[in-house]
Design an enzyme around this catalytic site. Structure first.
Site, PDB file in Angstrom:
ATOM      1  N   GLY A   4       0.783  -1.228   0.000  1.00 29.35           N
ATOM      2  CA  GLY A   4       0.000   0.000   0.000  1.00 29.35           C
ATOM      3  C   GLY A   4       0.812   1.274   0.000  1.00 29.35           C
ATOM      4  O   GLY A   4       1.813   1.404  -0.699  1.00 29.35           O
TER       5      GLY A   4
ATOM      6  N   ALA B 263       3.208   3.303   9.617  1.00 33.74           N
ATOM      7  CA  ALA B 263       2.311   2.333  10.251  1.00 33.74           C
ATOM      8  C   ALA B 263       1.288   3.069  11.110  1.00 33.74           C
ATOM      9  O   ALA B 263       1.651   3.897  11.941  1.00 33.74           O
ATOM     10  CB  ALA B 263       3.108   1.349  11.102  1.00 33.74           C
ATOM     11  N   GLY B 264       0.011   2.766  10.905  1.00 30.27           N
ATOM     12  CA  GLY B 264      -1.004   3.472  11.679  1.00 30.27           C
ATOM     13  C   GLY B 264      -2.324   2.749  11.785  1.00 30.27           C
ATOM     14  O   GLY B 264      -3.235   3.224  12.453  1.00 30.27           O
TER      15      GLY B 264
ATOM     16  N   GLY C 262     -16.709   6.335  13.293  1.00 31.37           N
ATOM     17  CA  GLY C 262     -16.224   5.713  14.513  1.00 31.37           C
ATOM     18  C   GLY C 262     -14.724   5.755  14.614  1.00 31.37           C
ATOM     19  O   GLY C 262     -14.066   4.742  14.865  1.00 31.37           O
TER      20      GLY C 262
ATOM     21  N   TYR D   6      -8.753   6.573  16.940  1.00 26.86           N
ATOM     22  CA  TYR D   6      -7.727   6.710  15.900  1.00 26.86           C
ATOM     23  C   TYR D   6      -7.350   8.180  15.720  1.00 26.86           C
ATOM     24  O   TYR D   6      -6.164   8.535  15.712  1.00 26.86           O
ATOM     25  CB  TYR D   6      -8.283   6.126  14.604  1.00 26.86           C
ATOM     26  CG  TYR D   6      -7.429   6.269  13.374  1.00 26.86           C
ATOM     27  CD1 TYR D   6      -6.280   5.513  13.185  1.00 26.86           C
ATOM     28  CD2 TYR D   6      -7.806   7.150  12.352  1.00 26.86           C
ATOM     29  CE1 TYR D   6      -5.518   5.622  12.034  1.00 26.86           C
ATOM     30  CE2 TYR D   6      -7.051   7.273  11.201  1.00 26.86           C
ATOM     31  CZ  TYR D   6      -5.909   6.510  11.045  1.00 26.86           C
ATOM     32  OH  TYR D   6      -5.167   6.635   9.898  1.00 26.86           O
TER      33      TYR D   6
ATOM     34  N   GLY E 285      -6.060  12.241   2.803  1.00 26.35           N
ATOM     35  CA  GLY E 285      -7.499  12.145   2.612  1.00 26.35           C
ATOM     36  C   GLY E 285      -7.872  10.749   2.149  1.00 26.35           C
ATOM     37  O   GLY E 285      -7.222   9.761   2.514  1.00 26.35           O
TER      38      GLY E 285
END
Length: 254
Positions: free
Chosen positions: A24, A98-99, A164, A168, A199
């Protein structure tokens, strides 16, 4: 200043670590940095993904290696840095990509349904791992008078959404606060700290949403993110620090 014989954003001789980069957006960042001449360490939670991506890029002639592991664990963070130094040397460019913890976005729940552990998961990955890895490389960057710290964030810290994302977004916002303070502490040592706020990207099935909500009518791609990081990692970006750059296709323009 660049001359005709020196291309813009040349990263030859630099060493970069990109977390969460086995696929990705992270892999797009690795490819962009390696294309500009950097030697890049691919970190990913899943070892097979990191190794497979590293092998593929080496076959194309890029200087990359894999250092998989869970960066929320302090001992693993040190192991990753040790691998990087053994393979390529000291890290000049640290990209906190990384998240997304395992299970997200399927695990998204609204604030009233969250437990404390749901916030801890996000804070471990999106804040504590950022702090911990930065601490491991920052002294060397300052001593060598060159360093780039780049945080890949999300526009969810800026814009409220109904999906939701409160845990995060809170963790992402905390990391951005850290980044701004860090920029002032180390700027005179040749180290910059910036963030990209993404975005709608072409993962997680957001393509149709992006068509309707962005000025350019499409979702972002790994190439888009990689190009922006290559600039922030370069010598040409030495006067850019403490900033959150919106990379969102024009979905938010304020």
């Amino acid at each position: 200043m660049n001359t005709a014989s020196q291309p813009l954003f040349d990263l030859s001789g630099r060493v970069a670590l990109v977390t969460g980069s086995g696929q990705g957006m992270g892999l797009g960042i690795v490819r962009a940095l390696a294309t500009q001449g950097a030697r890049v360490i691919i970190n990913d939670y899943y070892a097979d993904r990191a190794e497979t991506s590293a092998q593929a890029l080496r076959a194309e002639g890029f200087q990359v290696c894999a250092a998989p592991g869970d960066i929320t664990k302090p001992e693993v963070r040190q192991q990753i840095i040790d691998v990087a130094r053994k393979e390529f040397g000291n890290i000049d460019i640290l990209v906190h990509n990384a998240g997304v913890p395992p299970g997200m976005p399927d695990s998204l729940r609204k604030f009233r349904d969250l437990e404390d552990k749901d916030f801890e998961v996000q804070l471990d990955l999106n804040l504590r791992a950022v702090l911990g890895l930065t601490r491991l490389v920052l002294d060397g960057m300052c001593e060598r008078k060159f360093g780039r710290v780049v945080i890949i964030s999300s526009e969810s810290w800026r814009v409220g959404l109904s999906y939701g994302l409160s845990n995060y977004a809170a963790a992402k916002a905390a990391a951005l606060g850290f980044m701004r303070q860090l920029a002032h502490e180390v700027g005179r040592s040749g180290v910059t700290a910036n963030a990209l706020s993404l975005g709608c990207m072409n993962n997680f099935g957001y393509d149709e949403v992006a068509k309707a909500q962005t000025a350019v009518g499409r979702a972002g791609t790994p190439d888009d993110v990689g190009a922006a990081v290559a600039y922030l990692a370069s010598s040409e970006a030495s006067w850019m620090t403490g900033q959150v750059l919106a990379l969102n296709g024009g979905s938010v323009t304020a």
